[in-house]
Design a protein around this motif. Structure first.
Motif, PDB file in Angstrom:
ATOM      1  N   LEU A   1      50.582  39.358  35.928  1.00 28.24           N
ATOM      2  CA  LEU A   1      50.669  39.048  37.360  1.00 28.24           C
ATOM      3  C   LEU A   1      50.543  40.331  38.183  1.00 28.24           C
ATOM      4  O   LEU A   1      49.782  40.391  39.158  1.00 28.24           O
ATOM      5  N   VAL A   2      51.278  41.364  37.766  1.00 24.35           N
ATOM      6  CA  VAL A   2      51.229  42.644  38.480  1.00 24.35           C
ATOM      7  C   VAL A   2      49.858  43.296  38.312  1.00 24.35           C
ATOM      8  O   VAL A   2      49.276  43.823  39.268  1.00 24.35           O
ATOM      9  N   ILE A   3      49.319  43.249  37.087  1.00 20.44           N
ATOM     10  CA  ILE A   3      48.008  43.846  36.831  1.00 20.44           C
ATOM     11  C   ILE A   3      46.929  43.145  37.652  1.00 20.44           C
ATOM     12  O   ILE A   3      46.053  43.790  38.232  1.00 20.44           O
ATOM     13  N   GLY A   4      46.994  41.814  37.700  1.00 22.75           N
ATOM     14  CA  GLY A   4      45.999  41.060  38.453  1.00 22.75           C
ATOM     15  C   GLY A   4      46.032  41.357  39.935  1.00 22.75           C
ATOM     16  O   GLY A   4      45.003  41.676  40.546  1.00 22.75           O
ATOM     17  N   TYR A   5      47.239  41.272  40.518  1.00 26.37           N
ATOM     18  CA  TYR A   5      47.342  41.574  41.956  1.00 26.37           C
ATOM     19  C   TYR A   5      47.080  43.057  42.212  1.00 26.37           C
ATOM     20  O   TYR A   5      46.554  43.430  43.275  1.00 26.37           O
ATOM     21  N   GLY A   6      47.438  43.910  41.238  1.00 19.67           N
ATOM     22  CA  GLY A   6      47.136  45.334  41.380  1.00 19.67           C
ATOM     23  C   GLY A   6      45.641  45.585  41.410  1.00 19.67           C
ATOM     24  O   GLY A   6      45.140  46.391  42.211  1.00 19.67           O
ATOM     25  N   ALA A   7      44.903  44.895  40.552  1.00 13.90           N
ATOM     26  CA  ALA A   7      43.444  45.028  40.552  1.00 13.90           C
ATOM     27  C   ALA A   7      42.864  44.519  41.872  1.00 13.90           C
ATOM     28  O   ALA A   7      41.933  45.118  42.435  1.00 13.90           O
ATOM     29  N   GLY A   8      43.411  43.409  42.358  1.00 16.03           N
ATOM     30  CA  GLY A   8      42.940  42.881  43.632  1.00 16.03           C
ATOM     31  C   GLY A   8      43.188  43.848  44.774  1.00 16.03           C
ATOM     32  O   GLY A   8      42.355  44.001  45.679  1.00 16.03           O
ATOM     33  N   ALA A   9      44.345  44.539  44.728  1.00  9.42           N
ATOM     34  CA  ALA A   9      44.705  45.447  45.816  1.00  9.42           C
ATOM     35  C   ALA A   9      43.974  46.782  45.721  1.00  9.42           C
ATOM     36  O   ALA A   9      43.489  47.307  46.727  1.00  9.42           O
ATOM     37  N   LEU A  10      43.901  47.357  44.513  1.00 10.54           N
ATOM     38  CA  LEU A  10      43.375  48.715  44.362  1.00 10.54           C
ATOM     39  C   LEU A  10      41.873  48.757  44.095  1.00 10.54           C
ATOM     40  O   LEU A  10      41.211  49.741  44.425  1.00 10.54           O
ATOM     41  N   VAL A  11      41.341  47.715  43.473  1.00  5.82           N
ATOM     42  CA  VAL A  11      39.906  47.682  43.160  1.00  5.82           C
ATOM     43  C   VAL A  11      39.176  46.774  44.143  1.00  5.82           C
ATOM     44  O   VAL A  11      38.108  47.132  44.668  1.00  5.82           O
ATOM     45  N   GLY A  12      39.741  45.612  44.391  1.00  3.04           N
ATOM     46  CA  GLY A  12      39.125  44.666  45.320  1.00  3.04           C
ATOM     47  C   GLY A  12      38.305  43.608  44.604  1.00  3.04           C
ATOM     48  O   GLY A  12      37.609  43.899  43.632  1.00  3.04           O
ATOM     49  N   ALA A  13      38.402  42.370  45.089  1.00  5.42           N
ATOM     50  CA  ALA A  13      37.711  41.248  44.452  1.00  5.42           C
ATOM     51  C   ALA A  13      36.200  41.436  44.479  1.00  5.42           C
ATOM     52  O   ALA A  13      35.511  41.124  43.503  1.00  5.42           O
ATOM     53  N   ASP A  14      35.667  41.955  45.572  1.00  3.99           N
ATOM     54  CA  ASP A  14      34.215  42.123  45.666  1.00  3.99           C
ATOM     55  C   ASP A  14      33.702  43.112  44.630  1.00  3.99           C
ATOM     56  O   ASP A  14      32.676  42.881  43.984  1.00  3.99           O
ATOM     57  N   ALA A  15      34.425  44.226  44.471  1.00  3.43           N
ATOM     58  CA  ALA A  15      34.016  45.229  43.483  1.00  3.43           C
ATOM     59  C   ALA A  15      34.117  44.665  42.064  1.00  3.43           C
ATOM     60  O   ALA A  15      33.278  44.973  41.206  1.00  3.43           O
ATOM     61  N   ILE A  16      35.125  43.845  41.813  1.00 10.02           N
ATOM     62  CA  ILE A  16      35.297  43.256  40.485  1.00 10.02           C
ATOM     63  C   ILE A  16      34.162  42.287  40.173  1.00 10.02           C
ATOM     64  O   ILE A  16      33.568  42.310  39.097  1.00 10.02           O
ATOM     65  N   LEU A  17      33.845  41.429  41.133  1.00 10.89           N
ATOM     66  CA  LEU A  17      32.814  40.418  40.909  1.00 10.89           C
ATOM     67  C   LEU A  17      31.430  41.029  40.719  1.00 10.89           C
ATOM     68  O   LEU A  17      30.593  40.470  40.005  1.00 10.89           O
ATOM     69  N   THR A  18      31.167  42.167  41.359  1.00 12.63           N
ATOM     70  CA  THR A  18      29.837  42.793  41.240  1.00 12.63           C
ATOM     71  C   THR A  18      29.771  43.797  40.097  1.00 12.63           C
ATOM     72  O   THR A  18      28.691  44.306  39.793  1.00 12.63           O
ATOM     73  N   ALA A  19      30.897  44.079  39.435  1.00  9.94           N
ATOM     74  CA  ALA A  19      30.918  45.052  38.341  1.00  9.94           C
ATOM     75  C   ALA A  19      30.369  44.437  37.059  1.00  9.94           C
ATOM     76  O   ALA A  19      30.333  43.200  36.918  1.00  9.94           O
ATOM     77  N   PRO A  20      29.923  45.268  36.117  1.00 11.05           N
ATOM     78  CA  PRO A  20      29.508  44.750  34.809  1.00 11.05           C
ATOM     79  C   PRO A  20      30.657  43.981  34.155  1.00 11.05           C
ATOM     80  O   PRO A  20      31.778  44.464  34.081  1.00 11.05           O
ATOM     81  N   GLY A  21      30.379  42.779  33.712  1.00 11.50           N
ATOM     82  CA  GLY A  21      31.418  41.954  33.114  1.00 11.50           C
ATOM     83  C   GLY A  21      32.072  40.998  34.088  1.00 11.50           C
ATOM     84  O   GLY A  21      32.869  40.159  33.681  1.00 11.50           O
ATOM     85  N   GLY A  22      31.781  41.137  35.380  1.00 16.10           N
ATOM     86  CA  GLY A  22      32.312  40.201  36.358  1.00 16.10           C
ATOM     87  C   GLY A  22      33.826  40.192  36.402  1.00 16.10           C
ATOM     88  O   GLY A  22      34.471  41.245  36.386  1.00 16.10           O
ATOM     89  N   VAL A  23      34.408  39.008  36.463  1.00 20.22           N
ATOM     90  CA  VAL A  23      35.860  38.868  36.610  1.00 20.22           C
ATOM     91  C   VAL A  23      36.606  39.562  35.476  1.00 20.22           C
ATOM     92  O   VAL A  23      37.671  40.143  35.690  1.00 20.22           O
ATOM     93  N   ASN A  24      36.044  39.546  34.277  1.00 21.86           N
ATOM     94  CA  ASN A  24      36.728  40.162  33.144  1.00 21.86           C
ATOM     95  C   ASN A  24      36.794  41.677  33.217  1.00 21.86           C
ATOM     96  O   ASN A  24      37.406  42.310  32.362  1.00 21.86           O
ATOM     97  N   SER A  25      36.172  42.264  34.209  1.00 23.57           N
ATOM     98  CA  SER A  25      36.218  43.720  34.352  1.00 23.57           C
ATOM     99  C   SER A  25      37.435  44.187  35.143  1.00 23.57           C
ATOM    100  O   SER A  25      37.641  45.387  35.316  1.00 23.57           O
TER     101      SER A  25
END
Length: 537
Positions: free
Chosen positions: A302-326
């Motif tokens: 839960l912390v890792i997920g929201y941390g990724a959303g806060a520090l990396v951002g959903a847009d950056a995650i979705l456009t990164a290699p591997g998509g959501v799993n990145s």
């Protein structure tokens, strides 16, 4: 949990990632060699000599259950979808209460090595064991297929390899290691690998969790506020971002939840772990330990997920290699650079190896023990003959999973679909039959066969005609439209159908229940009396 696709560019340093992968492989190979010295019988090969403690088995169950799809996929789902992504964690965790209360102790007291030992206890051996083996192989193969494809995508991404040939070589390497662990170490070696993997996974998640919380002053509200700021909306804190857009999506969530909650108690590779402990008390203890470890890990996620959303951002995650799993790798890179990313990548790789090894030994044991020894040879098996067949089967299953994993990776098949299918098949074909066998005195062989085959056929049939396969964006075959079943997961229909078919088959059966066998099963399952004698037989 979504599909993990190969990428054209690399995250982190391939040299560091390879070094960490290699270190894990060397350590586990050494442990597997040491464990192999004690494999002298079928009980050693299938059940680790039944001398794994409850605490050790709980750690191994956590290692077996927390797959790479869970680790990478749930963190990504929370980062992108927020609240709805965390629902996966809740389903996976609550499922263990079903396993603890309904099957763990009873299965340990009744069976020797496989799920079919329970299902065939008071039924006609041949047809029931064959049906149980087919169901076991179906669940294991879909689960293996998902893990192998995920391994290819993850390792290709982190090692900087690209192209069909390179990805195929990565999948082949993972498959070869999996086969080696099973052939040499058996259940004992696999158990130790799973224990190491669970410790590494939970430790890695703990480090990332503490690191994320430290950035927000160990204030969860601040972390959630950071996720809201990054997303530009409070939708990540509210339900409905993924499963509330329409009535169909709400039904789809209910269907998925049923499959996840009920499927765990019917997963053959999870059930087989209960036979490695010496007593029913240890079986209960192992599930309690597993619940704590898995629950703690999902809180970390839960912390890792929201941390990724806060520090990396959903847009950056979705456009990164591997998509959501990145999400988790990108967060690791954001927090600790190349070194932490390499460690997390190594943990994910360890996760894949441990899970595929557990699946392979379960599938090979089911064929060797249930089909070869019990149906074909009718118990007349030479010393170590059953183990030899199990090892041959492990090689065949490994080769098949390598081939299918390569096809799935290159065809970009959705891993979530494959994992959900495994849970749905387990919940539809296995769990109703297990519960009827343990708790319904009038249950007959015909009822068992209708329940297993009916649940299996309905489940896979509905998946074939669902939007996951065709007729929708992101489907396996988007250019084809044969979808008439509206839900992505068939559990809402196939699970009740399997229960109904088990009841109907029993009502229409001309067989009379074996009351003496029922009495023996009831006493053994609920008291453990006679269980040790059967195990030693």
């Amino acid at each position: 949990m979504v599909d993990l696709l190969a990428a054209d560019d690399t995250v982190g340093s391939p040299a560091i990632n390879i070094s960490i992968f290699g270190a894990f492989v060397l350590v586990t190979l050494y442990i597997t060699f040491k464990a192999s010295r004690n494999n002298t019988s079928a009980a050693d090969y299938y059940a680790a000599g039944r001398n794994i403690t409850g605490t050790q088995n709980g750690l191994a169950i956590a290692g077996d259950y927390l797959s790479a799809a869970s680790f990478l996929g749930i963190a990504g789902a929370i980062a992108v979808y927020g609240y709805d992504g965390f629902l996966y964690s809740i389903g996976f965790l609550v499922a263990w209460l079903v396993a603890l209360l309904l099957v763990a102790e009873l299965m340990r007291n009744t069976a020797r090595f496989t799920m079919a030992d329970v299902l065939a206890f008071r039924m006609r051996q041949g047809p029931v064991r064959t049906a149980a083996a087919i169901s076991t192989l179906a669940v294991s193969l879909f689960y293996l297929l998902a893990q192998m494809a995920g391994a290819g995508g993850l390792v290709a991404l982190l090692l900087g390899v690209s192209g069909d040939l390179a990805e195929a070589l990565v999948v082949t390497l993972v498959g070869a290691l999996m086969i080696f662990y099973v052939l040499v170490g058996g259940m004992r070696g696999t158990t130790y690998v799973q224990m190491i993997k669970a410790a590494l996974l939970i430790a890695g998640a703990l480090v990332m969790t503490v690191w994320v919380m430290a950035k927000y002053g160990f204030n969860l509200s601040s972390l959630l506020g950071g996720a809201v700021d990054s997303a530009g909306s409070e939708s990540v804190l509210n339900p409905g971002a993924r499963y509330g857009l329409s009535d169909t999506s709400k039904l789809d969530f209910i269907s998925l939840a049923l499959a996840l909650v009920l499927g765990t108690a019917g997963l053959p590779h999870v059930l087989m772990r209960f036979y490695t402990v010496p007593t029913a008390k240890d079986a209960r203890r192992s599930v309690v330990w597993a619940i704590w470890l898995i629950g703690i890990f999902y809180l970390f996620s839960l912390v890792i997920g929201y941390g990724a959303g806060a520090l990396v951002g959903a847009d950056a995650i979705l456009t990164a290699p591997g998509g959501v799993n990145s999400a988790a790798p990108l967060l690791a890179f954001e927090l600790g650079g190349t070194v932490l990313l390499g460690i997390i990548a190594g943990v994910a790789f360890a996760t894949i190896l441990a899970v595929v090894a557990g699946l392979t030994i379960t599938a090979s044991a089911s064929f060797a023990h249930d089909v070869y020894a019990s149906v074909i040879k009718k118990g007349n098996v030479p010393p170590n003959g059953e183990v030899k067949v199990a090892r041959i089967t492990a090689v065949v299953i490994g080769a098949v999973s390598i081939g299918l994993g390569i096809l799935a990776l290159q065809a970009a098949l959705n891993i979530a679909f494959l994992v959900a299918l495994a849970f749905a098949v387990a919940a539809s074909a296995n769990l109703p039959t297990i519960l009827y066998t343990l708790f319904w005195k009038k249950f007959t062989t015909q009822g068992a066969l209708w329940s297993i085959y009916g649940g299996l056929i309905i489940c896979i049939g509905l998946i074939i005609f669902s939007p996951v396969v065709s007729g929708a964006e992101g489907a396996m075959f988007p250019g084809v439209d044969i979808a008439w079943f509206p839900l992505n997961n068939p559990g809402l229909v196939s699970i009740p159908a399997s229960f109904f078919l088990g009841w109907l088959g029993t009502q229409l059966s001309r067989d009379k229940p074996d009351e003496a066998k029922w009495a023996e099963l009831e006493v053994r399952a609920f008291t453990g009396i006679g269980a040790e004698k059967a195990v030693q037989h």
